[in-house]
Design a protein around this motif. Structure first.
Motif, PDB file in Angstrom:
ATOM      1  N   ALA A  70     -26.271  36.979  64.314  1.00  0.00           N
ATOM      2  CA  ALA A  70     -25.754  35.854  63.538  1.00  0.00           C
ATOM      3  C   ALA A  70     -26.858  34.862  63.219  1.00  0.00           C
ATOM      4  O   ALA A  70     -26.938  34.318  62.114  1.00  0.00           O
ATOM      5  CB  ALA A  70     -24.625  35.163  64.306  1.00  0.00           C
ATOM      6  N   SER A  71     -27.736  34.649  64.208  1.00  0.00           N
ATOM      7  CA  SER A  71     -28.855  33.733  63.979  1.00  0.00           C
ATOM      8  C   SER A  71     -29.793  34.276  62.904  1.00  0.00           C
ATOM      9  O   SER A  71     -30.267  33.540  62.039  1.00  0.00           O
ATOM     10  CB  SER A  71     -29.606  33.512  65.286  1.00  0.00           C
ATOM     11  OG  SER A  71     -30.739  32.692  65.092  1.00  0.00           O
ATOM     12  N   SER A 124     -28.928  36.346  60.524  1.00  0.00           N
ATOM     13  CA  SER A 124     -28.227  36.251  59.244  1.00  0.00           C
ATOM     14  C   SER A 124     -28.288  34.827  58.703  1.00  0.00           C
ATOM     15  O   SER A 124     -28.469  34.612  57.497  1.00  0.00           O
ATOM     16  CB  SER A 124     -26.760  36.680  59.411  1.00  0.00           C
ATOM     17  OG  SER A 124     -26.680  38.028  59.809  1.00  0.00           O
ATOM     18  N   LEU A 125     -28.138  33.858  59.632  1.00  0.00           N
ATOM     19  CA  LEU A 125     -28.217  32.464  59.208  1.00  0.00           C
ATOM     20  C   LEU A 125     -29.598  32.129  58.670  1.00  0.00           C
ATOM     21  O   LEU A 125     -29.728  31.483  57.619  1.00  0.00           O
ATOM     22  CB  LEU A 125     -27.852  31.552  60.380  1.00  0.00           C
ATOM     23  CG  LEU A 125     -27.916  30.047  60.099  1.00  0.00           C
ATOM     24  CD1 LEU A 125     -26.941  29.681  58.988  1.00  0.00           C
ATOM     25  CD2 LEU A 125     -27.615  29.252  61.360  1.00  0.00           C
ATOM     26  N   ARG A 126     -30.624  32.594  59.386  1.00  0.00           N
ATOM     27  CA  ARG A 126     -31.994  32.324  58.921  1.00  0.00           C
ATOM     28  C   ARG A 126     -32.250  33.023  57.582  1.00  0.00           C
ATOM     29  O   ARG A 126     -32.905  32.465  56.696  1.00  0.00           O
ATOM     30  CB  ARG A 126     -33.005  32.791  59.971  1.00  0.00           C
ATOM     31  CG  ARG A 126     -33.042  31.927  61.219  1.00  0.00           C
ATOM     32  CD  ARG A 126     -34.287  32.207  62.044  1.00  0.00           C
ATOM     33  NE  ARG A 126     -34.359  33.603  62.480  1.00  0.00           N
ATOM     34  CZ  ARG A 126     -33.845  34.060  63.613  1.00  0.00           C
ATOM     35  NH1 ARG A 126     -33.190  33.235  64.430  1.00  0.00           N
ATOM     36  NH2 ARG A 126     -33.962  35.329  63.944  1.00  0.00           N
ATOM     37  N   SER A 150     -29.950  33.772  55.316  1.00  0.00           N
ATOM     38  CA  SER A 150     -29.196  33.052  54.308  1.00  0.00           C
ATOM     39  C   SER A 150     -29.913  31.767  53.912  1.00  0.00           C
ATOM     40  O   SER A 150     -30.007  31.426  52.725  1.00  0.00           O
ATOM     41  CB  SER A 150     -27.795  32.731  54.828  1.00  0.00           C
ATOM     42  OG  SER A 150     -27.073  31.963  53.904  1.00  0.00           O
ATOM     43  N   GLU A 151     -30.417  31.054  54.925  1.00  0.00           N
ATOM     44  CA  GLU A 151     -31.150  29.827  54.627  1.00  0.00           C
ATOM     45  C   GLU A 151     -32.400  30.126  53.815  1.00  0.00           C
ATOM     46  O   GLU A 151     -32.768  29.368  52.909  1.00  0.00           O
ATOM     47  CB  GLU A 151     -31.507  29.100  55.924  1.00  0.00           C
ATOM     48  CG  GLU A 151     -30.302  28.513  56.641  1.00  0.00           C
ATOM     49  CD  GLU A 151     -30.698  27.878  57.964  1.00  0.00           C
ATOM     50  OE1 GLU A 151     -31.848  28.109  58.408  1.00  0.00           O
ATOM     51  OE2 GLU A 151     -29.873  27.150  58.553  1.00  0.00           O
ATOM     52  N   ASN A 166     -31.270  30.850  50.303  1.00  0.00           N
ATOM     53  CA  ASN A 166     -30.900  29.592  49.654  1.00  0.00           C
ATOM     54  C   ASN A 166     -32.128  28.803  49.236  1.00  0.00           C
ATOM     55  O   ASN A 166     -32.168  28.211  48.149  1.00  0.00           O
ATOM     56  CB  ASN A 166     -30.028  28.755  50.595  1.00  0.00           C
ATOM     57  CG  ASN A 166     -28.648  29.344  50.775  1.00  0.00           C
ATOM     58  OD1 ASN A 166     -28.198  30.149  49.957  1.00  0.00           O
ATOM     59  ND2 ASN A 166     -27.969  28.955  51.836  1.00  0.00           N
ATOM     60  N   LEU A 179     -27.720  22.379  58.677  1.00  0.00           N
ATOM     61  CA  LEU A 179     -26.727  21.819  59.596  1.00  0.00           C
ATOM     62  C   LEU A 179     -26.708  20.297  59.590  1.00  0.00           C
ATOM     63  O   LEU A 179     -26.261  19.663  60.545  1.00  0.00           O
ATOM     64  CB  LEU A 179     -26.966  22.336  61.028  1.00  0.00           C
ATOM     65  CG  LEU A 179     -26.973  23.865  61.199  1.00  0.00           C
ATOM     66  CD1 LEU A 179     -27.224  24.239  62.644  1.00  0.00           C
ATOM     67  CD2 LEU A 179     -25.651  24.458  60.698  1.00  0.00           C
TER      68      LEU A 179
END
Length: 527
Positions: free
Chosen positions: A143-144, A146-148, A150-151, A154, A249
């Motif tokens: 998840a981390s 994927s978050l990185r 995605s960021e 973006n 965040l």
């Protein structure tokens, strides 16, 4: 049960096992204590390994056995760094032992490539040994990642977007990110703007008042028209589209910037052009109304002035024929008949011109009308002109519709006169008048058909044009205005006209009549 609690139980049990070697402490009690310890370890959802002061494994649960991926069969009594895979020991042993000496605790995460599994190792040093906890953090790590990712996506999209955009922190109002398009607008590198306060982009005092006008909390989009300044001090008129977002965040505001200076100038120029155009339209309208008034006055005067001498010509021609007709030879009588016929033709032309001119000024009074009596009356008048003619008029018993009675009577007279004229050379002639449904439920089509001379389909578009004749005036005399009058009546009712030529002679003329206007009082059909 918490790992630390289990470790304390292990210490107690281990010390108890040491006392078990003393006289009076049975081996059964020591075994029971070890079984109780193992049962407590197996209750934990995390992997737990208990080490003695020499770093050997004293106890562990099944979860730890699985997470360590050890190649050894029995891990109890084995050195911890020999029990874990060799690559883990080579990478983390030195740093772990150094950290345990300095702080007493250490954590590291390892990745088991074959299983695609991430395991967190946590070690805590104690006087009698060490406690090792193992946790499967694959879900958290993925998840981390994927978050990185995605960021990162973006950020890439944000930087590459052609629309100028920047973000600022809601609380501090410091710039968090600026894309390349925005940097080009302000004439400065993106990194030079990050960290600055938003107010630095505005003229003195403008930024704070604009930002204070944004709604508190979350909001979708707020538009603001304001002035901003570039790096060189030049001012520009911009439109800001502000939306609340979460960035790294943190609550932030995304601002989209559009330079509308050129558009504003274009709008102002267009506004001036519109004003000039409206003035010219008003001037042309006034001139057109004046010209129409003059034309109407001229037409009225011309028709009136023509009518008077025409009556004189016709009157003298009739008197001449009555009093001196017997004294005239054949040539003289022919001349006299030509004068009378021409004066009659001119009188009809003046009447048709007056009708065509004054139709638009006639008041519209829609009412329910039955066309049958109207057609019979018009046909009687035609028979009076040529009593010897034999013609069959075909109609339904009733032909009701809503229309202006006077105007439709004029149009119907033109259509019947047209059919009467072009069937004059037929031994057995007929005229058929009927109604049929139109294109919509509120439309009726009036049709007038005959078996006369018909017309050439190639000239269909000229039929309803004033003074356009498809037949010689010698063969079929007329003014050339009848069908133009029919078209004008249809247009005044909101309808249209068209014609179809039959294959073996004859023609059908159609006039659509919208039925939206209801007659006042719902009166019955009138003739």
């Amino acid at each position: 049960m918490a790992p630390l609690t289990l470790f304390k139980k292990w210490l107690k049990s281990w010390r108890g096992s040491r006392r078990a070697s003393l006289p009076g402490f049975s081996a059964g009690q020591a075994a029971a204590s070890a079984e109780a310890l193992q049962a407590g370890l197996d209750l934990s959802s995390d992997g737990i390994v208990l080490l003695d002061s020499a770093g050997r494994i004293v106890a562990l649960n099944s979860c730890a056995q699985s997470l360590m991926h050890s190649v050894l069969g029995n891990l109890r009594g084995a050195d911890f760094w020999e029990a874990v895979p060799e690559e883990i020991a080579d990478e983390h042993r030195g740093a772990t032992e150094q950290a345990l000496l300095e702080t007493g605790t250490h954590n590291f995460v390892v990745w088991h490539a074959f299983e695609n599994q991430w395991v967190d190792y946590g070690l805590r040093q104690h006087d009698d040994g060490a406690l090792v906890t193992l946790k499967d953090v694959s879900t958290i790590h993925q998840a981390s990642r994927s978050l990185r990712y995605s960021e990162s996506c973006n950020q890439i999209l944000f930087d590459a977007h052609p629309q100028a955009m920047w973000l600022f922190d809601t609380g501090s109002r410091q710039m968090l990110a600026v894309n390349n398009a925005a940097a080009a607008v302000y004439g400065v590198a993106p990194e030079a703007l990050v960290g600055l306060f938003v107010e630095s982009l505005f003229p003195e005092g403008d930024g704070a008042s604009l930002l204070d006008s944004l709604p508190p909390g979350d909001f979708e989009q707020e538009m603001r028209l304001c002035t901003q300044k570039k790096a060189d001090g030049e001012l520009m008129l911009v439109e800001l589209a502000c939306s609340s977002v979460q960035w790294a965040l943190r609550p932030a505001v995304l601002v989209s910037v559009t330079d509308v200076g050129a558009r504003h100038l274009a709008d102002a120029h267009l506004s001036r052009l519109n004003e000039e155009l409206e003035m010219r339209i008003a001037q042309c309208t006034a001139e057109l109304q004046s010209s129409q008034g003059e034309l109407k006055a001229f037409t009225s005067a011309m028709l009136h002035d023509l009518k008077a001498p025409l009556h004189v010509i016709d009157g003298f021609a009739a008197t001449l024929a009555e009093r001196h007709g017997a004294a005239l030879d054949a040539q003289g009588q022919h001349y006299l008949s030509r004068i009378q016929a021409s004066s009659l033709q001119l009188a009809r032309l003046i009447d048709d011109l007056r009708t065509l001119t004054y139709l638009p000024s006639m008041p519209m009074a829609p009412q329910r009308v039955d066309l049958v009596p109207m057609c019979q009356r018009l046909m009687d008048e035609l028979h009076k002109r040529e009593p010897a003619r034999h013609l069959v008029l075909e109609m339904e018993p009733a032909l009701p519709l809503v229309c202006d009675k006077d105007q439709l009577c004029i149009a119907l007279a033109c259509l019947l006169d047209n059919a009467w004229k072009f069937t004059s050379r037929k031994e057995q002639s007929w005229i058929r008048v009927g109604l049929m449904p139109g294109e919509g439920p509120a439309e009726i089509v009036l049709s007038v058909s005959d078996n006369g001379a018909g017309f050439d389909r190639a000239y269909t578009d000229k039929l309803f044009t004033a003074f356009e004749r498809l037949h010689s005036a010698v063969d079929f005399p007329g003014t050339g205005l009848g069908l133009a009058i029919v078209k004008r009546v249809a247009q005044l009712h909101g309808g249209r006209v068209w014609a179809i030529a039959a294959d073996k002679g004859g023609a059908s003329f159609f006039m659509s009549l919208p039925q939206n206007s209801e007659p006042v009082g719902g009166s019955p059909p009138t003739a």
